[in-house]
Design a protein around this motif. Structure first.
Motif, PDB file in Angstrom:
ATOM      1  N   GLU A   1       8.548  14.075   1.175  1.00 16.54           N
ATOM      2  CA  GLU A   1       7.490  14.181   2.925  1.00 16.54           C
ATOM      3  C   GLU A   1       5.961  13.147   2.712  1.00 16.54           C
ATOM      4  OE1 GLU A   1       5.840  17.541   5.010  1.00 16.54           O
ATOM      5  OE2 GLU A   1       4.107  16.442   5.162  1.00 16.54           O
ATOM      6  N   ALA A   2       5.629  12.010   4.161  1.00 19.39           N
ATOM      7  CA  ALA A   2       4.522  10.833   3.510  1.00 19.39           C
ATOM      8  C   ALA A   2       3.268  12.024   3.774  1.00 19.39           C
ATOM      9  CB  ALA A   2       4.752  10.322   4.508  1.00 19.39           C
ATOM     10  N   GLY A   3       2.649  11.041   2.574  1.00 22.21           N
ATOM     11  CA  GLY A   3       0.790  11.887   3.021  1.00 22.21           C
ATOM     12  C   GLY A   3       0.368  11.398   4.191  1.00 22.21           C
ATOM     13  N   PHE A   4      -0.909  11.817   4.490  1.00 24.84           N
ATOM     14  CA  PHE A   4      -1.600  11.418   5.201  1.00 24.84           C
ATOM     15  C   PHE A   4      -2.301  10.048   5.245  1.00 24.84           C
ATOM     16  CE2 PHE A   4      -2.065  16.231   5.239  1.00 24.84           C
ATOM     17  CZ  PHE A   4      -1.447  16.594   6.425  1.00 24.84           C
ATOM     18  N   ARG A   5      -3.180   9.084   5.857  1.00 27.50           N
ATOM     19  CA  ARG A   5      -3.159   8.479   5.927  1.00 27.50           C
ATOM     20  C   ARG A   5      -4.697   8.258   6.371  1.00 27.50           C
ATOM     21  NH1 ARG A   5      -1.221   3.800   3.050  1.00 27.50           N
ATOM     22  NH2 ARG A   5       1.026   4.144   2.489  1.00 27.50           N
TER      23      ARG A   5
ATOM     24  N   LEU B   1       0.899  22.674   1.204  1.00 25.65           N
ATOM     25  CA  LEU B   1       0.746  21.410   2.399  1.00 25.65           C
ATOM     26  C   LEU B   1       1.967  20.613   2.747  1.00 25.65           C
ATOM     27  CD1 LEU B   1      -2.941  20.075   2.505  1.00 25.65           C
ATOM     28  CD2 LEU B   1      -2.183  21.891   4.188  1.00 25.65           C
ATOM     29  N   HIS B   2       2.748  20.221   2.027  1.00 30.94           N
ATOM     30  CA  HIS B   2       3.759  19.034   1.726  1.00 30.94           C
ATOM     31  C   HIS B   2       4.679  19.622   1.543  1.00 30.94           C
ATOM     32  CE1 HIS B   2       0.450  15.942   3.123  1.00 30.94           C
ATOM     33  NE2 HIS B   2       0.185  16.358   2.343  1.00 30.94           N
TER      34      HIS B   2
ATOM     35  N   ASP C   1       0.690  -0.995  -0.349  1.00 30.90           N
ATOM     36  CA  ASP C   1      -0.188  -0.218   0.105  1.00 30.90           C
ATOM     37  C   ASP C   1       1.452   1.572   0.247  1.00 30.90           C
ATOM     38  OD1 ASP C   1       1.096   0.063   3.007  1.00 30.90           O
ATOM     39  OD2 ASP C   1      -0.999   0.295   3.503  1.00 30.90           O
ATOM     40  N   ALA C   2       2.133   1.220  -0.609  1.00 34.32           N
ATOM     41  CA  ALA C   2       3.220   2.386  -0.205  1.00 34.32           C
ATOM     42  C   ALA C   2       2.648   3.710  -1.100  1.00 34.32           C
ATOM     43  CB  ALA C   2       4.024   2.051  -1.612  1.00 34.32           C
ATOM     44  N   ALA C   3       2.831   4.774  -0.381  1.00 33.60           N
ATOM     45  CA  ALA C   3       1.775   6.107  -1.615  1.00 33.60           C
ATOM     46  C   ALA C   3       3.712   6.751  -2.118  1.00 33.60           C
ATOM     47  CB  ALA C   3       0.665   6.121  -0.759  1.00 33.60           C
ATOM     48  N   PRO C   4       3.779   6.758  -2.843  1.00 34.69           N
ATOM     49  CA  PRO C   4       5.155   7.506  -3.158  1.00 34.69           C
ATOM     50  C   PRO C   4       4.904   9.171  -2.978  1.00 34.69           C
ATOM     51  CG  PRO C   4       5.208   5.521  -5.051  1.00 34.69           C
ATOM     52  CD  PRO C   4       3.498   5.231  -4.077  1.00 34.69           C
ATOM     53  N   ASN C   5       5.968   9.632  -2.471  1.00 33.43           N
ATOM     54  CA  ASN C   5       5.222  11.452  -2.711  1.00 33.43           C
ATOM     55  C   ASN C   5       6.637  11.108  -3.499  1.00 33.43           C
ATOM     56  OD1 ASN C   5       6.419  14.295  -3.403  1.00 33.43           O
ATOM     57  ND2 ASN C   5       5.801  14.268  -0.625  1.00 33.43           N
ATOM     58  N   VAL C   6       6.522  11.858  -5.094  1.00 27.39           N
ATOM     59  CA  VAL C   6       7.597  11.766  -6.323  1.00 27.39           C
ATOM     60  C   VAL C   6       7.239  13.274  -6.229  1.00 27.39           C
ATOM     61  CG1 VAL C   6       7.560  11.599  -8.909  1.00 27.39           C
ATOM     62  CG2 VAL C   6       6.173   9.894  -7.280  1.00 27.39           C
TER      63      VAL C   6
END
Lengths: 261, 261, 261, 261
Positions: D257-261, D252-253, D231-236
């Motif tokens: 940075e990792a996103g919100f979950r 915001l980011h 379930d990785a959600a990479p910030n590119v």
């Protein structure tokens, strides 16, 4: 705006077979149309094979939001030209509801891309139609199952593409099953609904008539193009691309030239 | 048992256009076949429009597990008879892989039941193909995306039925997107894979060739009927029903009689 | 009867981040609701995370035909109990429209059965949203494509089940693509629609607002069961079977006994 | 490379109920495994609820290409942690085959996103299973229909998402129908196959065993990610976008940075 429903019928057995004539004194198209007419907001008309252009002129179709189709013994009398005209209207957004033996009609086979074959038996047996997708619009107002007797048996495998949604599945007294209500999109919505052998009174059944009304509302579609333009393949020149870029490389075609078909 | 792949090509531009001839000295069919031949367990042969029966005799097709198809300027030279023969083999279980401009080929349009139209631009731009279903067999061994440059642009809306699975989506430099890899079942598996304009070297690209090999394994199918019998509609007499029951009611047909078509 | 739409929002960044507060002085829920309110026949109300039961009591949901959901930083503050309550209402027929970062909301992930992950980039780039299914109700009244700038990038692979219908696909300036509009059925209709990063004005865009109105009409569903009964597994005794038959064989359960879960 | 199949069973009734113990002296897992072991190229092992981590450690799952699951009375004893571990492996590419009462197992319900409910009756009746998709790999080597008697009845509506492909439909003596074989993708392939009540000998039936072998080959999948990263959600960051462009607008980011979950 009201939904404009057109009910097409080959209208032959009603005039040549006494049993059918008694079941459907106004024709199967008359029975189907009378069910649709019980809906508020639906304007119904009918057309038959015997009319000019088989009742399906460009003008008729252009004024139709959803086309119901019943045919059996005279599929072959619908010309290729009419078939393509119907298909183009579906491609451009019109709904199409194939009833019973219309599984072998030329427009339905053309829209499916498969043989649409099945096994069958005309023996007046009991059919029990189960709703497998209760929240689907086609199932609105129906009980968990309803029964028709007598009905013709249609058995699996039914030679159709995997439906977008399978809504009804039939149980037959003789031991077979059948996907009796199914939907696809081909531009417009396509629905198949199984019951309706011409020697039996199925189109007078209250549940069948409810499904017909549901199908009119569910399948009725707006046009997103003209039928003539339903297979347009526009050549977009580089100068009109959404993003500006430099065209390059070897080419077969000039800007705006029509592609091969 | 090895997979028997047949690569069909109209094989015209390779012989009449110098650019194409240089890109594909062995024909596009040769390039596609050479990719498949790199797979263990795949036996590859080729056929072209110029052969008798357009290279697609009953015998050729009966010995084929998956048929690759490339055509562009001569779709109309494939006869209706050959088109139906191909469709029947797909209905009976053979796989079919439509490449690039085969979106307008007669068998692909026939199998889809839709116009299969799209917008297009021949401007040598960059195409970036993203895998949206990474675990799908068509995507095996591919990176998250790969690029082709130059390629022809194909743009949405693509006039196809909703795919069973959408596997690849393309980004184009000029601003369009396209569902470049998609699958359906029509008895056998049908795959569409977008790249491959004849003036560009796409069929020499390692990732494209990987998709071709994946498609051979994914779409290859066993026959479940003969092609001739692919649209059989057997009349099952009441006496042979899986469950014994008493036949009743009015009838149009006798036991075992063929139905109407 | 009017469609009863409920717009739920976590409503945090609007109160804690100045940029967001300026973009959405009435909250994102306010902006979404104002779009829906422009439709005839739609009654709109709103709910936020700060309300008792997170604004989603049994009573609120029972009076809702379609629930819109926006959340981002506080997915985890929605309790498991509320999540299950929402899911049960969808199972019993209510529509659910997940907006933008609601891809990671608990009800959407629960309804999909997949991680719903994606790649992303907050860089104010241009997004061009293409309609790939022009005749779909979600696309009514839209041009072939529309652009949003600035928007956040969401990139494939998007960890969702294959959609029943993919309606929109986005092109991003930075080179990615995304399935931005997609539909499923989970009892009621589920829709995902991508745009709407909170620091950007997307919910003021006329085309986005048109999609929101389309989604309300498309996804609104009737209840086919109560939410409490949405997972009922009735034990049907042999004596109440649709067809009479003799029960036989060894048994674990008594007539009418509840099954194991 | 061989397919690594793992057959999981809650393994309770076999040890506590004399009838079940006689039917399945090696456990239901033993019977299912013995069917799979008849396939060339399949390596089979088994796991049960009684083992540490319910027999489904990270290591076991990482070495599994397709997981078969049978459970009935002890679904609740599978921990949430184990359930999520199984789901993550499916998300990353492992196949999952849910057998009979596993419709209510925690991993199957979690993967479907629906209640997976149905009606049922334990009365030893006759079930006739029809193949509706004869060319599907699940149906390889099967006759048009096969019968099981006695079997438990499962009746529609079955609370599942619309299957990607419906392969088998059952006819029951008591009058119901059921979609008995269906497939979905959740990263890896998911299959549901209905027969197998524990007091009846269905897993000794030759046709059922053929379907089990077919399912192993069809559903076995390769990993496209680790389970942990499913379930990785990479910030590119903009600087690593496939296309170079200038980042802009409010944010915001921060990059990476990792996103919100």
């Amino acid at each position: 705006m009201p939904i404009r429903a057109l009910v097409w019928n080959e209208n032959v057995h009603e005039r040549t077979n006494e049993t059918v004539a008694k079941q459907y004194p106004d024709g199967i198209h008359g029975a189907v149309a009378s069910a649709l007419a019980e809906s508020e907001g639906v304007e119904v008309s009918t057309a038959t094979l015997q009319e000019p252009e088989q009742g399906l002129s460009e003008e008729r179709l252009a004024g139709t939001d959803v086309l119901f189709w019943w045919g059996h013994a005279h599929h072959g009398d619908v010309t290729d030209e009419t078939t393509e005209r119907v298909m183009r209207h579906v491609w451009s957004g019109m709904g199409f509801v194939a009833l019973h033996s219309a599984h072998f009609s030329k427009p339905f086979k053309g829209l499916m891309g498969t043989p649409c074959n099945l096994s069958w038996r005309e023996a007046g047996e009991k059919e029990r139609i189960w709703t497998v997708a209760p929240s689907h619009p086609l199932a609105e107002g129906l009980p968990p199952f309803f029964e028709l007797e007598p009905e013709e048996m249609y058995g699996e495998p039914f030679g159709i593409p995997e439906p977008e949604e399978t809504v009804f599945v039939s149980w037959f007294e003789g031991g077979e099953v059948f996907r009796s209500g199914a939907t696809w999109r081909r531009g417009g919505r396509v629905v198949y609904f199984r019951p309706g052998h011409e020697t039996y009174p199925s189109y007078h059944d209250a549940n069948v008539r409810q499904v017909l009304r549901n199908a009119a509302r569910y399948a009725a579609g707006r046009r997103v193009t003209t039928a003539a333009e339903s297979d347009a393949a526009p050549n977009v020149p580089a100068s009109e691309a959404p993003e500006p870029f430099e065209a390059r490389g070897p080419r077969l075609h000039k800007d705006g030239e029509a592609g091969f078909r």
